[in-house]
Design a protein around this motif. Structure first.
Motif, mmCIF file in Angstrom:
data_model
loop_
_atom_site.group_PDB
_atom_site.id
_atom_site.type_symbol
_atom_site.label_atom_id
_atom_site.label_comp_id
_atom_site.label_asym_id
_atom_site.label_seq_id
_atom_site.Cartn_x
_atom_site.Cartn_y
_atom_site.Cartn_z
ATOM 1 N N PRO A 66 -12.266 -11.820 -22.276
ATOM 2 C CA PRO A 66 -12.489 -12.996 -23.135
ATOM 3 C C PRO A 66 -11.348 -13.234 -24.129
ATOM 4 O O PRO A 66 -11.015 -14.386 -24.436
ATOM 5 C CB PRO A 66 -13.790 -12.678 -23.877
ATOM 6 N N ASP A 67 -10.739 -12.139 -24.623
ATOM 7 C CA ASP A 67 -9.603 -12.262 -25.541
ATOM 8 C C ASP A 67 -8.427 -12.921 -24.835
ATOM 9 O O ASP A 67 -7.794 -13.838 -25.373
ATOM 10 C CB ASP A 67 -9.157 -10.888 -26.065
ATOM 11 N N VAL A 68 -8.116 -12.441 -23.635
ATOM 12 C CA VAL A 68 -6.998 -12.985 -22.852
ATOM 13 C C VAL A 68 -7.222 -14.469 -22.594
ATOM 14 O O VAL A 68 -6.313 -15.292 -22.795
ATOM 15 C CB VAL A 68 -6.808 -12.207 -21.522
ATOM 16 N N LYS A 69 -8.421 -14.839 -22.174
ATOM 17 C CA LYS A 69 -8.743 -16.246 -21.893
ATOM 18 C C LYS A 69 -8.562 -17.112 -23.146
ATOM 19 O O LYS A 69 -7.919 -18.157 -23.108
ATOM 20 C CB LYS A 69 -10.183 -16.388 -21.384
ATOM 21 N N ARG A 70 -9.153 -16.674 -24.246
ATOM 22 C CA ARG A 70 -9.131 -17.432 -25.498
ATOM 23 C C ARG A 70 -7.710 -17.567 -26.056
ATOM 24 O O ARG A 70 -7.277 -18.654 -26.427
ATOM 25 C CB ARG A 70 -10.055 -16.733 -26.508
ATOM 26 N N ILE A 71 -6.971 -16.459 -26.105
ATOM 27 C CA ILE A 71 -5.638 -16.468 -26.709
ATOM 28 C C ILE A 71 -4.645 -17.244 -25.841
ATOM 29 O O ILE A 71 -3.847 -18.027 -26.364
ATOM 30 C CB ILE A 71 -5.137 -15.034 -27.000
ATOM 31 N N SER A 72 -4.695 -17.049 -24.531
ATOM 32 C CA SER A 72 -3.766 -17.777 -23.658
ATOM 33 C C SER A 72 -4.033 -19.282 -23.747
ATOM 34 O O SER A 72 -3.087 -20.075 -23.799
ATOM 35 C CB SER A 72 -3.832 -17.278 -22.214
ATOM 36 N N LYS A 73 -5.298 -19.665 -23.831
ATOM 37 C CA LYS A 73 -5.645 -21.090 -23.981
ATOM 38 C C LYS A 73 -5.093 -21.607 -25.310
ATOM 39 O O LYS A 73 -4.483 -22.677 -25.369
ATOM 40 C CB LYS A 73 -7.164 -21.273 -23.918
ATOM 41 N N TYR A 74 -5.295 -20.852 -26.384
ATOM 42 C CA TYR A 74 -4.812 -21.214 -27.717
ATOM 43 C C TYR A 74 -3.287 -21.398 -27.716
ATOM 44 O O TYR A 74 -2.766 -22.317 -28.345
ATOM 45 C CB TYR A 74 -5.234 -20.134 -28.719
ATOM 46 N N LEU A 75 -2.580 -20.526 -26.989
ATOM 47 C CA LEU A 75 -1.116 -20.588 -26.929
ATOM 48 C C LEU A 75 -0.613 -21.596 -25.888
ATOM 49 O O LEU A 75 0.594 -21.807 -25.774
ATOM 50 C CB LEU A 75 -0.538 -19.198 -26.626
ATOM 51 N N GLY A 76 -1.554 -22.172 -25.131
ATOM 52 C CA GLY A 76 -1.175 -23.146 -24.100
ATOM 53 C C GLY A 76 -0.441 -22.503 -22.936
ATOM 54 O O GLY A 76 0.470 -23.091 -22.354
ATOM 55 N N MET A 77 -0.838 -21.277 -22.598
ATOM 56 C CA MET A 77 -0.207 -20.531 -21.510
ATOM 57 C C MET A 77 -1.230 -20.240 -20.422
ATOM 58 O O MET A 77 -2.413 -20.092 -20.710
ATOM 59 C CB MET A 77 0.318 -19.174 -22.019
ATOM 60 N N LYS A 78 -0.759 -20.116 -19.199
ATOM 61 C CA LYS A 78 -1.637 -19.610 -18.144
ATOM 62 C C LYS A 78 -1.927 -18.152 -18.482
ATOM 63 O O LYS A 78 -1.065 -17.454 -19.025
ATOM 64 C CB LYS A 78 -0.930 -19.679 -16.779
ATOM 65 N N GLU A 79 -3.110 -17.684 -18.107
ATOM 66 C CA GLU A 79 -3.483 -16.297 -18.395
ATOM 67 C C GLU A 79 -2.473 -15.314 -17.795
ATOM 68 O O GLU A 79 -2.073 -14.353 -18.451
ATOM 69 C CB GLU A 79 -4.884 -15.994 -17.866
ATOM 70 N N SER A 80 -2.046 -15.571 -16.584
ATOM 71 C CA SER A 80 -1.100 -14.665 -15.921
ATOM 72 C C SER A 80 0.236 -14.614 -16.659
ATOM 73 O O SER A 80 0.845 -13.552 -16.780
ATOM 74 C CB SER A 80 -0.889 -15.068 -14.465
ATOM 75 N N VAL A 81 0.667 -15.740 -17.191
ATOM 76 C CA VAL A 81 1.934 -15.794 -17.941
ATOM 77 C C VAL A 81 1.769 -15.065 -19.274
ATOM 78 O O VAL A 81 2.657 -14.303 -19.694
ATOM 79 C CB VAL A 81 2.401 -17.258 -18.157
#
Length: 158
Positions: A66-81
């Motif tokens: 959930p952290d990865v999903k939330r933070i990557s979305k916040y940063l405007g990045m794909k989760e894998s990136v």
């Protein structure tokens, strides 16, 4: 009295490690859990995390899914990136930051993703929850680099 406890806390935390260990082993869990909220608040009245940031400078939280999903979305990045850019898998199989200090720690010790930070960061130093007793080795480790953990343990053993 509060500020006095914190004088030479790094040295004293190492000296008191055995005391903390014995206390945590024998502690009345219910009594300790009842005392933690007030001690947690009191410690934060005496310690300004922005003057320390040892946790962000030297250790990494776990980044759960959930952290990865939330933070990557916040940063405007794909989760894998986001994962490739900032994280690695540690010996426990958890995602942690690739480097220390944390890449999200700003020069003034604030966090660039504070409102979206990992749940481990939001909960740290666990001085208001049962983790303090349940994960004793973590509590002992935290007492040597976190003045809040040190403060709470000192108050508990008094």
């Amino acid at each position: 009295m509060g500020k006095d406890i914190l004088q030479n806390w790094e040295k004293r935390s190492k000296e008191h490690r055995k005391q903390y260990q014995q206390f945590l082993k024998r502690a009345d869990k219910n009594k300790v859990l009842k005392a933690l909220p007030a001690l947690h608040e009191e410690a934060f009245e005496h310690v300004d995390c922005l003057t320390c940031a040892n946790c962000c400078k030297n250790y990494s939280p776990r980044f759960k899914t959930p952290d990865v999903k939330r933070i990557s979305k916040y940063l405007g990045m794909k989760e894998s990136v986001f994962i490739d850019t900032y994280l690695r898998v540690d010996e426990d199989g958890d995602f942690v930051v690739k480097s220390s200090p944390c890449p999200f720690l700003a020069a003034d010790n604030t966090c660039n993703i504070y409102d979206e930070r990992p749940s481990d960061c939001a909960r740290f130093p666990y001085t208001d929850e049962d983790v303090l007793i349940k994960r004793q080795s973590l509590t002992l480790k935290n007492s040597e680099f976190c003045p809040i953990t040190y403060y709470v343990l000192e108050k508990l053993i008094q």
